[in-house]
Design a protein around this motif. Structure first.
Motif, mmCIF file in Angstrom:
data_model
loop_
_atom_site.group_PDB
_atom_site.id
_atom_site.type_symbol
_atom_site.label_atom_id
_atom_site.label_comp_id
_atom_site.label_asym_id
_atom_site.label_seq_id
_atom_site.Cartn_x
_atom_site.Cartn_y
_atom_site.Cartn_z
ATOM 1 N N SER A 442 0.801 -1.310 -0.001
ATOM 2 C CA SER A 442 0.135 -0.096 -0.137
ATOM 3 C C SER A 442 0.815 1.172 0.028
ATOM 4 C CB SER A 442 -0.947 0.082 1.307
ATOM 5 O OG SER A 442 -0.034 0.008 2.434
ATOM 6 N N ASN A 443 2.046 1.234 0.130
ATOM 7 C CA ASN A 443 2.934 2.216 -0.076
ATOM 8 C C ASN A 443 3.897 2.123 -1.442
ATOM 9 O OD1 ASN A 443 5.028 4.398 0.232
ATOM 10 N ND2 ASN A 443 4.369 4.430 2.434
ATOM 11 N N LYS A 444 3.875 3.164 -2.101
ATOM 12 C CA LYS A 444 4.797 2.925 -3.505
ATOM 13 C C LYS A 444 6.422 2.957 -3.088
ATOM 14 C CE LYS A 444 3.128 5.151 -7.002
ATOM 15 N NZ LYS A 444 2.597 6.296 -7.933
ATOM 16 N N TYR A 463 -0.677 -2.135 -6.189
ATOM 17 C CA TYR A 463 -0.739 -0.926 -5.466
ATOM 18 C C TYR A 463 -1.817 -0.188 -5.263
ATOM 19 C CZ TYR A 463 0.599 3.609 -4.421
ATOM 20 O OH TYR A 463 0.426 5.310 -3.945
ATOM 21 N N LYS A 467 -3.634 0.532 -1.689
ATOM 22 C CA LYS A 467 -3.661 1.830 -0.977
ATOM 23 C C LYS A 467 -5.074 2.234 -0.707
ATOM 24 C CE LYS A 467 -1.820 6.463 -1.568
ATOM 25 N NZ LYS A 467 -2.853 7.229 -1.254
ATOM 26 N N ASN A 470 -6.064 0.493 2.352
ATOM 27 C CA ASN A 470 -5.239 0.783 3.281
ATOM 28 C C ASN A 470 -5.953 2.213 3.921
ATOM 29 O OD1 ASN A 470 -3.003 0.311 5.278
ATOM 30 N ND2 ASN A 470 -2.595 2.416 4.534
ATOM 31 N N ASP A 471 -6.127 3.227 2.966
ATOM 32 C CA ASP A 471 -6.524 4.459 3.229
ATOM 33 C C ASP A 471 -7.719 4.351 3.942
ATOM 34 O OD1 ASP A 471 -4.031 5.299 2.383
ATOM 35 O OD2 ASP A 471 -4.890 6.215 0.379
#
Length: 516
Positions: A442-444, A463, A467, A470-471
């Motif tokens: 979830s984080n580039k 991704y 993300k 997750n957000d």
């Protein structure tokens, strides 16, 4: 003629991340190579015809095969290989080392195809066992081993003292492998990288860490001169300029660390590097020294890992982490000024941890990533490891551990909680398991951790969804986990990821083919 075969078994799900150079086996091969013995290395992760290689080398006179294993699926692969070796020649001396034998040496002798288990440091072990094979030494005089006698009984010899001056050890014999088959980090995609160990041990007392019983809170490091000499050789011989300093604690001697930074910075060699062996208090100390921070950036530092473990003050005290949430936040705020990926590692599922305390962890990792654009915060499922302090607490709270070697082969960090009774409720397992999975994708900025070309592509494809989940804290109906499990099974059968890495990863750098 061949004297010694070093054998690296497959690891399991870890292999998907990309094959790193088998530095442990190469390290224990250094002394026998220096003594003139003929040593070869077979890596099951990338040597897809490993059976025929074993046969060939045994036919060429090999007397010893040394294998390694950690807990989990690698035990199964190790046992498959040891059985195959003995089927060819029952007189071959089979030796087992690695992190699992260090803590459970007697249990490892349950594999009837293993003759010797190393329970201490193995730098000088193979030369002494070669002397035994040559009739020049009694096996009972070889220190730091458990061995099987001709009558079938198990004997333990006296402990071997750790090597205090690491500089006395010969250089790592990288020539035993083709370094183009391996990678460590993806700071510069398509460029060669390698794992390097600059020290051994850790002085801290974390209750979940197997390094504590193994090294007894001790630490030793190579000198800066030796490190710079080794790094320069890796660049000149193999064209490698990207390094992952894979220490448990690279700052065990803070003065050595700052001198190392200065040497790297002054070299002007355009090196890139990262390390998992940092603590928040050490980074905080570093940020107070302007010269040291300048050297950190000029040295090519691209990533620092810090084990935070939990956002709950009670859990941090329970695991004797000897740090606080405040320290971690101050580190993160100060490091936000620099283009260094700060990887804050967390765990969930500790014995006695409540759902609320796990959400403290989730909140802290979100705060860190919001306050620092270079921060990433993956979560791992806590795994109870024998001989650690917290292992006893786990059992007291309902954990029923395996009792046999074969059972521990089925004890993997990403599945153990689904197979063995413990303190964890189904709700907690579902919550932590899904949060762990999403945290990887979830984080580039996490992409550098996936240098394997196929995995890197899959990361980029997943991704956006990871993300989004997750957000919004949405962990329901995660169909993609089933797909990931299917991919892992396919890779387990066909070694797909490492085949692709071996075939395509270094095509662009074939002009650097000075590997020998």
């Amino acid at each position: 003629m061949i004297d010694i075969i070093l054998f690296q078994p497959k690891c399991g799900v870890w292999d998907i991340m990309g094959a790193r150079v088998p530095i442990g086996l190469l390290s224990i091969g250094a002394v026998p190579c220096n003594k003139g013995y003929k040593v070869v290395l077979i890596d099951q992760r990338i040597d897809f015809d490993w059976q025929s290689k074993i046969k060939k080398y045994i036919n060429q006179g090999a007397k010893i095969v040394c294998l390694t294993t950690m807990v989990g699926e690698q035990i199964l692969h190790m046992m498959e290989v040891s059985k195959f070796i003995k089927s060819i020649d029952s007189n071959i001396l089979t030796i087992l080392g690695g992190s699992w034998p260090q803590t459970q040496p007697e249990m490892c002798m349950q594999d009837k195809n293993i003759d010797v288990v190393c329970y201490g440091e193995g730098d000088y072990l193979l030369t002494e066992l070669m002397a035994y094979c040559e009739g020049k030494k009694k096996i009972s005089d070889v220190l730091g081993i458990i061995h099987r006698t001709k009558e079938g009984t198990i004997k333990r010899t006296a402990p071997r003292q750790p090597v205090q001056n690491l500089d006395e050890l010969p250089k790592i014999p990288y020539r035993l492998v083709n370094l183009r088959d391996y990678t460590a980090v993806g700071f510069r995609q398509g460029k060669p990288s390698i794992s390097v160990v600059t020290s051994r041990g850790c002085q801290f007392r974390c209750t979940f860490c197997s390094m504590v019983p193994l090294y007894g809170q001790s630490w030793r490091g190579y000198s800066v001169d030796r490190l710079m000499e080794d790094i320069a050789e890796l660049e000149s011989k193999y064209g490698i300029k990207d390094f992952f300093f894979n220490d448990d604690l690279i700052t065990g001697d803070f003065k050595r660390f700052t001198e190392f930074l200065e040497a790297l910075a002054k070299s002007g060699r355009d090196y890139n590097w990262g390390t998992p062996g940092m603590r928040g208090d050490a980074v905080l100390r570093l940020t107070k020294d302007e010269k040291a921070m300048d050297n950190l950036i000029k040295s090519g530092c691209k990533n620092l890992d810090i084990g935070v473990e939990s956002g709950s003050p009670r859990i941090l005290k329970l695991i004797k982490k000897d740090t606080t949430v405040d320290v971690i936040r101050r580190v993160n705020q100060k490091m936000s000024k620099y283009p260094v990926i700060m990887k804050y590692n967390f765990m969930g599922g500790f014995p006695t941890e409540t759902e609320g305390e796990f959400f403290d962890t989730m909140r802290l990792r979100r705060i860190l990533q919001e306050e620092n654009e270079y921060a990433i915060a993956p979560i791992y499922f806590f795994t109870p490891v024998p001989e650690t302090q917290i292992f006893t607490l786990a059992i007291e709270n309902g954990f029923q551990p395996p009792t046999k070697l074969q059972e521990w082969a089925d004890f993997n960090y990403d599945t153990w909680y689904k197979k063995y009774p413990s303190w964890l409720t189904k709700r907690m397992i579902h919550l932590i398991d899904n949060a762990v999975f999403l945290s990887y994708f979830s984080n580039k900025k996490m992409s550098y951790k996936y240098p394997n070309p196929l995995l890197n592509i899959l990361f980029k494809l997943y991704y956006p969804l990871a993300k989004l989940r997750n957000d919004n804290d949405y962990y329901g109906f995660m169909f993609e986990k089933s797909l990931a499990e299917f991919i892992v099974k396919i890779d387990g059968k066909f070694n797909l990821f490492n085949r692709i890495q071996k075939k395509f990863f270094f095509k662009k750098s074939e002009s650097l083919n000075t590997y020998s």
